[in-house]
Design a protein around this motif. Sequence first.
Motif, PDB file in Angstrom:
ATOM      1  N   VAL A   1     -16.240  12.832 -22.063  1.00  0.00           N
ATOM      2  CA  VAL A   1     -17.489  12.347 -21.816  1.00  0.00           C
ATOM      3  C   VAL A   1     -18.056  12.174 -23.058  1.00  0.00           C
ATOM      4  CG1 VAL A   1     -19.956  12.697 -20.909  1.00  0.00           C
ATOM      5  CG2 VAL A   1     -17.902  13.880 -19.791  1.00  0.00           C
ATOM      6  N   HIS A   2     -18.548  10.869 -23.291  1.00  0.00           N
ATOM      7  CA  HIS A   2     -18.995  10.253 -24.671  1.00  0.00           C
ATOM      8  C   HIS A   2     -20.430  10.102 -24.777  1.00  0.00           C
ATOM      9  CE1 HIS A   2     -19.098   6.365 -22.390  1.00  0.00           C
ATOM     10  NE2 HIS A   2     -20.167   6.283 -23.220  1.00  0.00           N
ATOM     11  N   ARG A   3     -21.349  10.401 -23.828  1.00  0.00           N
ATOM     12  CA  ARG A   3     -22.734  10.019 -23.985  1.00  0.00           C
ATOM     13  C   ARG A   3     -23.534  11.211 -23.372  1.00  0.00           C
ATOM     14  NH1 ARG A   3     -25.536   4.346 -23.588  1.00  0.00           N
ATOM     15  NH2 ARG A   3     -23.850   3.712 -25.159  1.00  0.00           N
ATOM     16  N   ILE A   4     -24.151  11.962 -23.958  1.00  0.00           N
ATOM     17  CA  ILE A   4     -24.833  13.240 -23.229  1.00  0.00           C
ATOM     18  C   ILE A   4     -26.265  13.272 -23.713  1.00  0.00           C
ATOM     19  CG2 ILE A   4     -24.859  15.515 -22.812  1.00  0.00           C
ATOM     20  CD1 ILE A   4     -21.855  15.958 -23.398  1.00  0.00           C
ATOM     21  N   VAL A   5     -27.229  13.522 -22.688  1.00  0.00           N
ATOM     22  CA  VAL A   5     -28.498  13.461 -22.791  1.00  0.00           C
ATOM     23  C   VAL A   5     -29.003  14.674 -22.364  1.00  0.00           C
ATOM     24  CG1 VAL A   5     -30.956  12.593 -22.492  1.00  0.00           C
ATOM     25  CG2 VAL A   5     -28.844  11.053 -22.564  1.00  0.00           C
ATOM     26  N   LEU A   6     -29.729  15.470 -23.018  1.00  0.00           N
ATOM     27  CA  LEU A   6     -29.864  16.795 -22.638  1.00  0.00           C
ATOM     28  C   LEU A   6     -31.491  17.066 -22.434  1.00  0.00           C
ATOM     29  CD1 LEU A   6     -29.185  19.920 -22.356  1.00  0.00           C
ATOM     30  CD2 LEU A   6     -29.624  20.137 -24.826  1.00  0.00           C
ATOM     31  N   LEU A   7     -32.006  17.681 -21.490  1.00  0.00           N
ATOM     32  CA  LEU A   7     -33.281  18.030 -21.125  1.00  0.00           C
ATOM     33  C   LEU A   7     -33.712  19.410 -21.874  1.00  0.00           C
ATOM     34  CD1 LEU A   7     -36.276  17.653 -20.179  1.00  0.00           C
ATOM     35  CD2 LEU A   7     -35.565  18.644 -17.902  1.00  0.00           C
ATOM     36  N   SER A   8     -34.638  19.546 -23.005  1.00  0.00           N
ATOM     37  CA  SER A   8     -35.013  20.657 -23.577  1.00  0.00           C
ATOM     38  C   SER A   8     -36.462  20.963 -23.444  1.00  0.00           C
ATOM     39  CB  SER A   8     -34.238  20.617 -24.909  1.00  0.00           C
ATOM     40  OG  SER A   8     -34.553  22.061 -25.594  1.00  0.00           O
ATOM     41  N   GLY A   9     -36.823  21.927 -23.863  1.00  0.00           N
ATOM     42  CA  GLY A   9     -38.300  22.387 -23.972  1.00  0.00           C
ATOM     43  C   GLY A   9     -38.901  22.200 -25.326  1.00  0.00           C
ATOM     44  N   ARG A  10     -40.096  21.691 -25.328  1.00  0.00           N
ATOM     45  CA  ARG A  10     -40.756  21.562 -26.683  1.00  0.00           C
ATOM     46  C   ARG A  10     -41.238  22.790 -27.163  1.00  0.00           C
ATOM     47  NH1 ARG A  10     -46.124  19.300 -27.757  1.00  0.00           N
ATOM     48  NH2 ARG A  10     -46.027  18.064 -29.869  1.00  0.00           N
ATOM     49  N   GLY A  11     -41.027  23.032 -28.513  1.00  0.00           N
ATOM     50  CA  GLY A  11     -41.275  24.399 -29.120  1.00  0.00           C
ATOM     51  C   GLY A  11     -40.778  25.656 -28.734  1.00  0.00           C
ATOM     52  N   GLU A  12     -39.499  25.618 -28.204  1.00  0.00           N
ATOM     53  CA  GLU A  12     -38.724  26.626 -27.755  1.00  0.00           C
ATOM     54  C   GLU A  12     -37.633  27.138 -28.500  1.00  0.00           C
ATOM     55  OE1 GLU A  12     -37.704  26.208 -23.554  1.00  0.00           O
ATOM     56  OE2 GLU A  12     -39.486  25.683 -22.859  1.00  0.00           O
ATOM     57  N   PRO A  13     -37.826  28.166 -29.404  1.00  0.00           N
ATOM     58  CA  PRO A  13     -36.556  28.412 -30.154  1.00  0.00           C
ATOM     59  C   PRO A  13     -35.253  28.825 -29.451  1.00  0.00           C
ATOM     60  CG  PRO A  13     -38.566  29.675 -31.115  1.00  0.00           C
ATOM     61  CD  PRO A  13     -38.895  28.920 -29.669  1.00  0.00           C
ATOM     62  N   GLU A  14     -35.318  29.463 -28.325  1.00  0.00           N
ATOM     63  CA  GLU A  14     -34.113  29.795 -27.814  1.00  0.00           C
ATOM     64  C   GLU A  14     -33.398  28.394 -27.351  1.00  0.00           C
ATOM     65  OE1 GLU A  14     -32.543  32.537 -27.329  1.00  0.00           O
ATOM     66  OE2 GLU A  14     -33.900  33.454 -28.779  1.00  0.00           O
ATOM     67  N   ALA A  15     -34.349  27.536 -26.811  1.00  0.00           N
ATOM     68  CA  ALA A  15     -33.932  26.274 -26.316  1.00  0.00           C
ATOM     69  C   ALA A  15     -33.130  25.389 -27.448  1.00  0.00           C
ATOM     70  CB  ALA A  15     -34.811  25.473 -25.852  1.00  0.00           C
ATOM     71  N   ALA A  16     -33.685  25.647 -28.775  1.00  0.00           N
ATOM     72  CA  ALA A  16     -33.192  24.777 -29.641  1.00  0.00           C
ATOM     73  C   ALA A  16     -31.923  25.361 -30.302  1.00  0.00           C
ATOM     74  CB  ALA A  16     -34.080  24.930 -30.920  1.00  0.00           C
ATOM     75  N   ARG A  17     -31.752  26.649 -29.956  1.00  0.00           N
ATOM     76  CA  ARG A  17     -30.354  27.352 -30.180  1.00  0.00           C
ATOM     77  C   ARG A  17     -29.473  26.810 -29.179  1.00  0.00           C
ATOM     78  NH1 ARG A  17     -33.699  31.271 -32.851  1.00  0.00           N
ATOM     79  NH2 ARG A  17     -34.296  32.451 -30.958  1.00  0.00           N
ATOM     80  N   ALA A  18     -29.722  26.451 -28.055  1.00  0.00           N
ATOM     81  CA  ALA A  18     -28.883  26.192 -27.106  1.00  0.00           C
ATOM     82  C   ALA A  18     -28.562  24.722 -27.305  1.00  0.00           C
ATOM     83  CB  ALA A  18     -29.494  26.263 -25.521  1.00  0.00           C
ATOM     84  N   GLU A  19     -29.409  23.980 -27.678  1.00  0.00           N
ATOM     85  CA  GLU A  19     -29.207  22.569 -28.098  1.00  0.00           C
ATOM     86  C   GLU A  19     -28.110  22.637 -29.264  1.00  0.00           C
ATOM     87  OE1 GLU A  19     -32.604  20.926 -29.949  1.00  0.00           O
ATOM     88  OE2 GLU A  19     -33.936  21.387 -28.059  1.00  0.00           O
ATOM     89  N   SER A  20     -27.990  23.351 -30.230  1.00  0.00           N
ATOM     90  CA  SER A  20     -27.202  23.524 -31.218  1.00  0.00           C
ATOM     91  C   SER A  20     -25.958  23.988 -30.663  1.00  0.00           C
ATOM     92  CB  SER A  20     -27.681  24.633 -32.283  1.00  0.00           C
ATOM     93  OG  SER A  20     -28.779  24.050 -32.700  1.00  0.00           O
ATOM     94  N   ALA A  21     -25.924  24.732 -29.832  1.00  0.00           N
ATOM     95  CA  ALA A  21     -24.658  25.287 -29.254  1.00  0.00           C
ATOM     96  C   ALA A  21     -23.850  24.095 -28.552  1.00  0.00           C
ATOM     97  CB  ALA A  21     -24.819  26.544 -28.265  1.00  0.00           C
ATOM     98  N   LEU A  22     -24.508  23.315 -27.733  1.00  0.00           N
ATOM     99  CA  LEU A  22     -23.969  22.128 -27.085  1.00  0.00           C
ATOM    100  C   LEU A  22     -23.276  21.236 -28.043  1.00  0.00           C
ATOM    101  CD1 LEU A  22     -23.151  20.516 -24.446  1.00  0.00           C
ATOM    102  CD2 LEU A  22     -25.592  19.808 -24.364  1.00  0.00           C
ATOM    103  N   ARG A  23     -24.505  20.826 -29.177  1.00  0.00           N
ATOM    104  CA  ARG A  23     -23.765  19.996 -30.224  1.00  0.00           C
ATOM    105  C   ARG A  23     -22.699  20.221 -31.057  1.00  0.00           C
ATOM    106  NH1 ARG A  23     -28.608  20.121 -32.323  1.00  0.00           N
ATOM    107  NH2 ARG A  23     -29.670  18.000 -31.065  1.00  0.00           N
ATOM    108  N   GLU A  24     -22.211  21.389 -30.984  1.00  0.00           N
ATOM    109  CA  GLU A  24     -21.048  21.909 -31.734  1.00  0.00           C
ATOM    110  C   GLU A  24     -19.783  20.934 -31.140  1.00  0.00           C
ATOM    111  OE1 GLU A  24     -20.512  26.002 -30.883  1.00  0.00           O
ATOM    112  OE2 GLU A  24     -22.130  26.690 -31.821  1.00  0.00           O
ATOM    113  N   THR A  25     -19.758  20.573 -29.857  1.00  0.00           N
ATOM    114  CA  THR A  25     -18.721  19.674 -29.241  1.00  0.00           C
ATOM    115  C   THR A  25     -19.271  18.716 -28.951  1.00  0.00           C
ATOM    116  OG1 THR A  25     -18.970  21.138 -27.226  1.00  0.00           O
ATOM    117  CG2 THR A  25     -17.171  21.803 -28.677  1.00  0.00           C
ATOM    118  N   CYS A  26     -20.455  18.200 -29.019  1.00  0.00           N
ATOM    119  CA  CYS A  26     -21.173  16.903 -28.736  1.00  0.00           C
ATOM    120  C   CYS A  26     -21.972  16.380 -29.753  1.00  0.00           C
ATOM    121  CB  CYS A  26     -21.792  16.967 -27.363  1.00  0.00           C
ATOM    122  SG  CYS A  26     -20.935  17.851 -26.060  1.00  0.00           S
ATOM    123  N   PRO A  27     -21.465  16.147 -31.003  1.00  0.00           N
ATOM    124  CA  PRO A  27     -22.236  15.830 -32.256  1.00  0.00           C
ATOM    125  C   PRO A  27     -23.234  14.552 -31.978  1.00  0.00           C
ATOM    126  CG  PRO A  27     -20.058  15.158 -32.633  1.00  0.00           C
ATOM    127  CD  PRO A  27     -20.125  15.740 -31.239  1.00  0.00           C
TER     128      PRO A  27
END
Length: 274
Positions: A88-114
């Motif tokens: 899968v080459h294109r991913i769009v992730l819904l996240s929360g604004r101003g949520e530190p825990e959500a930002a860490r989850a974003e980073s976890a997904l970005r590890e394999t989806c730069p």
Amino acid sequence: MAPGTVLVTSGTGKTGHRVCERLVARGVRVRSGSRSGGALFDWADATTWGPALHGVDAAYVAYYPDLAAPGSQDAMRLFGRITAANGVHRIVLLSGRGEPEAARAESALRETCPGLTVVRAAFFAQNFSEGAMVEGVLAGTVAFPGGEIAEPWLDVDDLADVVLRALTEDGHAGQTYELTGPRLLTFAEVTAELSRATGREIRYVPVSGAQYAEMLTQYGMAAPEAEWLAGLFTTLLDGHNASTADGVKRVLGREPRDFAEFARGAAAAGDWHV
């Protein structure tokens, strides 16, 4: 280049069904993921993720219960490995604004989806017409732990338009968009707009986080979940998100929809018909 097939996780949800409708209208093949109907996809069952992602070119990811919830980082890390394995080459992730825990989850997904595209959303205006606060609007009293803090309420249709662009057009890989409405409104100001739109008096009643958690348990929610959700709301509404952002205009080239416009449209559509 537009993708061939797009998986929309939580495809029957508030944002997911809107994204599905827009993709179909654009002529894109859609795989609507849900626990019942469409393509089987359950965030609580990782064995459903691989089959749903097989043969998919792009995905819209709306994690349940929330990207700030415990366990979301592990879920995103595993989901990322599965998407990578399926090409899968294109991913769009819904996240929360101003949520530190959500930002860490974003980073976890970005590890394999730069090339991950992240849309960080403010509170949805549609929470008052489709979400947990509908009953309060209908009853004339909205109780919530918001105090006098202002929030830049986002119209979900604006979010869906942004997601559509990110899924079907080039130039959004690796971007993070902060999506808000055009102005700040306190809960008292929101209920005043709802009163004008409906022609009925609707008032805001501030409650504490503990009181709101108790209300949720009375509606049948388990106490630990209610306490976590109330804690999340009080954290998000402590003032650090009381500003607008330009994400909608950056992607769509227009200003976001105002809350008053949303309220008038929802009232005209009969969303609060009593």
